[in-house]
Design an enzyme around this catalytic site. Structure first.
Site, mmCIF file in Angstrom:
data_model
loop_
_atom_site.group_PDB
_atom_site.id
_atom_site.type_symbol
_atom_site.label_atom_id
_atom_site.label_comp_id
_atom_site.label_asym_id
_atom_site.label_seq_id
_atom_site.Cartn_x
_atom_site.Cartn_y
_atom_site.Cartn_z
ATOM 1 N N GLU B 49 0.821 -1.217 0.000
ATOM 2 C CA GLU B 49 0.000 0.000 0.000
ATOM 3 C C GLU B 49 0.854 1.267 0.000
ATOM 4 O OE1 GLU B 49 -0.620 -2.572 2.023
ATOM 5 O OE2 GLU B 49 -2.730 -3.150 1.791
ATOM 6 N N PHE B 111 -11.441 -7.057 13.850
ATOM 7 C CA PHE B 111 -10.383 -7.564 12.984
ATOM 8 C C PHE B 111 -10.027 -6.503 11.936
ATOM 9 C CE2 PHE B 111 -9.139 -9.893 9.062
ATOM 10 C CZ PHE B 111 -7.903 -10.319 9.518
ATOM 11 N N GLN B 112 -8.765 -6.268 11.765
ATOM 12 C CA GLN B 112 -8.240 -5.265 10.822
ATOM 13 C C GLN B 112 -8.857 -3.891 11.042
ATOM 14 O OE1 GLN B 112 -8.240 -6.958 6.791
ATOM 15 N NE2 GLN B 112 -6.179 -7.725 7.194
ATOM 16 N N LYS B 161 -17.455 -0.442 5.987
ATOM 17 C CA LYS B 161 -17.979 -1.451 5.070
ATOM 18 C C LYS B 161 -19.500 -1.377 4.944
ATOM 19 C CE LYS B 161 -17.549 -6.446 4.478
ATOM 20 N NZ LYS B 161 -16.832 -6.789 3.247
ATOM 21 N N MET B 478 24.639 8.181 2.705
ATOM 22 C CA MET B 478 24.560 9.501 3.324
ATOM 23 C C MET B 478 24.876 9.427 4.815
ATOM 24 S SD MET B 478 24.280 12.635 2.753
ATOM 25 C CE MET B 478 23.335 13.255 1.371
#
Lengths: 163, 565
Positions: B49, B111-112, B161, B478
């Protein structure tokens, strides 16, 4: 320097955390913050007391204005305004101090709103300095609990901040 | 007609002109993906993502349109955070749509579930949790409006949802009414007139321009201003492609790894005109000695940028395109005075040319080992004028800014503010998706590349012909450079150990891999890569302990540059 800022915001989900998060995220101080809806139920008004020099205050007001949920920001500091705060104070009272406690309440035009054999609960409203004053006088008796609302402010005169 | 929430979302995206989104499906967005299956909107499936957000970000940076991302709830949403923060710091217009658990479950540690609105509040321009389907169309309209107007930025919409599957009449609003959001576009004419007067009085003026020039598409106005007054132009990292770098008035980048002439010009100037820049600490070095001899004009659309880090003599709030056009018009009618200005600033330009000659942007070349700066010069030489260059973050990013002479707007896409390693490869795929016909090159380091190397799979799936140039020194270069210069060469955790075979890595994904280990192989590898269709990874084994110079050590003023190792 201490500044008192009124912030008119959309009365919506998460708006308090947007404002408080802005202060914590940018390292600005919040000394007190009070918030409640205005006449318009879609709008809330916050009163924030903060400290900082001119540069910090300029950033605070600009950053507050930048929030999408902010409708109006007024820094009352340089204006003529009235500040009032509510405090509830639970003070220990022995037999010999009860009369003195009542005298103090009377002098400050406060009220006793709950009584037990060992405590008075006192309600006082006024400018923050007045509340500090009664606290100093009650402190020797033993303050068991104190709740302060933080000040709310309104400008003097006929002009109002709409919302 | 009644539509479901996910249908309303996609219809609304269509109304906003969205034809391509980047994302990754999951349980909490499965309904959206089901409707996407039959939607005209194209979707690119990244492998993470975070990469979807960087891709959408680069799509926005290269096109000027709003980038769009879809991700699922919980880990899908939290994976977007680095990408969102990257876009926020660089003011990139973006709308991120995340799925959320059904409203009755919010707050139940479902969940999630993650409180993504809470998490992204400090790194979005604004965000929404849509609890009522009747608010959805208006929310999408507002989100796009907020993302692309004023100082642009990312906006997140969290969509539970149950809202995606419930139905309501679809009416897309024609306009947006936000009483708390009214960006100032028109610059104050009186302030602009004062700016013109200050410019005419200046004897050592410098333009200091930032990413706002690209965002406002004010490139030609900037060029006009510089040319009609002959004022030199120092650019921030974000603005390297905003002003043609081969132009005689170009000073190059200023700041920590800025050009000697840019840093000296800013230090010695008597008028600093900051345009769409924000006085970042990497630009200013020690703030109290930054342009301390100068009066300062600051033009920006965001009032919070003005007087945040430095005091300003003349603030102008407005859209750069509008302000610069008005300023140019004001100067045009003062033809004789502008001629006097040009005359009176001749000595200043000669001084600057002296600095350019004294310490040009250079490096010690080699006949055997590959110098990274040489690779970048060759990439410039062999690529198209309008090639889009992305970078990761670190030494290769600075060398690119220093040595790749950008000539066209929106051709240099880099994470400036947040400095996000792993940005370049997904950014390249986003830019290539936006411009399938143009050359897109990710200039990368071996450290950064490994932060999002999985996106080679995405390049292959969509046959996006991105060319990748990895400047491989087997170091986190760096940080190693800092350890060399300021920590007595204690290379703590900066050596990447066993070397990776990047050619084989490319081949594992089905891409072409090429390698150069000697200086004389560089040009051949680049030519072959550019002639090969499809994604190509070029690995350049560069001199390992090459440093980015000049360098202003932390806490020093920008004229106190280290010029040579």
């Amino acid at each position: 320097m201490k500044h008192t800022i009124s912030v008119l915001v959309e009365n919506e989900f998460g708006v308090l955390s947007r404002v408080s998060g802005l202060f914590s995220g940018r390292g600005f101080n919040i000394e007190s913050l009070s918030v409640a809806p205005t006449l318009d139920p879609d709008t809330s008004r916050m009163t924030i007391v903060t400290t900082g020099d001119d540069r910090i205050l300029e950033q605070i007001t600009k950053q507050l204005n930048k929030l999408i949920s902010t409708i109006k920001v007024v820094d009352f500091t340089a204006k003529d305004f009235i500040a009032r705060e509510l405090a509830l104070i639970k003070v220990s009272t022995e037999a010999e101090t009860r009369a003195e406690a009542l005298r103090i309440v009377d002098i400050f035009r406060a009220k006793v709103i709950d009584v037990t054999p060992k405590t008075y609960t006192i309600e006082i409203t006024g400018a923050p300095a007045k509340i500090n004053g009664i606290i100093e006088l009650l402190r020797p008796m033993g303050i068991k609990e104190i709740v302060r609302s933080g000040p709310v402010v309104i400008g003097r005169g006929a002009k109002g901040v709409a919302g | 007609m009644k539509l479901t929430g996910s249908q309303i979302l996609l219809e609304s995206l269509g109304r906003e002109g969205v034809d391509l989104v980047f994302g990754y499906p999951g349980g909490a967005v499965i309904n959206i993906y089901d409707d996407l299956f039959s939607s005209p909107i194209e979707h690119i499936l990244t492998r993470h993502e975070q990469a979807a957000v960087h891709a959408a970000d680069a799509y926005a940076r290269s096109t000027g349109k709003v980038g769009v991302v879809i991700a699922t709830s919980g880990p899908g949403a939290t994976n977007t955070v680095t990408g969102i923060a990257t876009a926020y710091m660089d003011s990139i217009p973006m709308v991120v749509i995340t799925g959320q658990v059904p409203t009755p479950l919010i707050g139940n540690d479902a969940f999630q579930e993650a409180d993504i609105c809470g998490i992204t509040r400090p790194c979005t321009k604004h965000n929404y949790l849509v609890k009522d389907i009747r608010d959805l169309a208006r929310t999408v309209k507002e989100a796009f409006y907020i993302a692309r107007t004023g100082r642009p930025g990312p906006v997140l919409i969290d969509l539970p949802k149950d809202v995606q599957v419930s139905t309501c009449d679809f009416v897309y609003p024609d306009s947006v009414e936000l009483r708390g959001y009214k960006p100032t576009y028109a610059g104050n004419v009186r302030q602009i007139e004062k700016a013109a007067q200050m410019i005419l009085q200046a004897r050592r003026p410098v333009l200091y321009v930032g990413g706002g020039i690209n965002l406002s598409a004010a490139n030609s106005e900037l060029l006009t201003l510089a040319e009609q007054t002959r004022m030199p132009v120092a650019t921030t990292l974000m603005a390297m492609s905003a002003f043609p770098q081969q132009h005689p008035l170009a000073l190059g980048m200023l700041g920590m790894h800025g050009a000697y002439c840019a840093n000296m010009s800013v230090t010695e100037c008597d008028l600093l005109i900051a345009i769409g820049a924000r006085f970042d600490d990497r630009v200013t070095g020690r703030i109290d000695s930054f342009a301390e001899k100068a009066r300062v004009i600051h033009v920006d659309i965001d009032p919070t940028s003005i007087k945040k880090n430095v005091s300003v003599d003349l603030p102008i709030v407005g859209d750069l395109k509008d302000v610069l056009a008005k300023l140019n018009a004001s100067l045009t009618v003062k033809g004789a005075e502008v001629d006097e200005l040009i005359e009176a600033t001749t000595a200043w330009r000669e001084t600057i040319d002296g600095w350019k000659k004294k310490h040009p942007m250079t490096y010690r070349s080699s006949k055997s080992v590959i110098k990274p700066q040489f690779v970048i010069e060759k990439l410039r030489e062999l690529s198209a004028d309008d090639a889009i260059i992305t970078t990761e973050v670190g030494q290769h990013q600075m060398w690119t800014a220093q040595f790749f002479k950008f000539t066209q707007p929106r051709t240099f896409l880099t994470s400036g503010g947040l400095g996000t390693m792993g940005f370049g490869l997904p950014a390249a795929l986003g830019a290539q998706a936006a411009f399938p016909e143009r050359q897109v090159i990710d200039i990368s380091g071996d450290g950064s590349f490994q932060m999002n190397s999985q996106e080679l799979a995405t390049l292959m799936q969509y046959q996006l012909p991105v060319k990748i140039a990895i400047l491989n020194n087997n170091f986190l270069g760096m940080v190693r450079q800092w350890q060399q210069m300021f920590f007595e060469k204690r290379y703590s955790q900066t050596c990447l150990g066993l070397p990776i075979d990047f050619v084989k890595l490319a081949q594992a994904y089905g891409a072409t891999g090429l390698r150069a280990t000697r200086n004389d192989e560089v040009e051949g590898v680049i030519r072959e890569a550019f002639a090969t269709p499809g994604p190509v990874l070029m690995e350049f084994k560069i001199s390992r302990e090459e440093n980015v110079l000049p360098m202003v050590p932390a806490g020093k003023a920008i004229h106190e540059m280290v010029l040579a190792s």
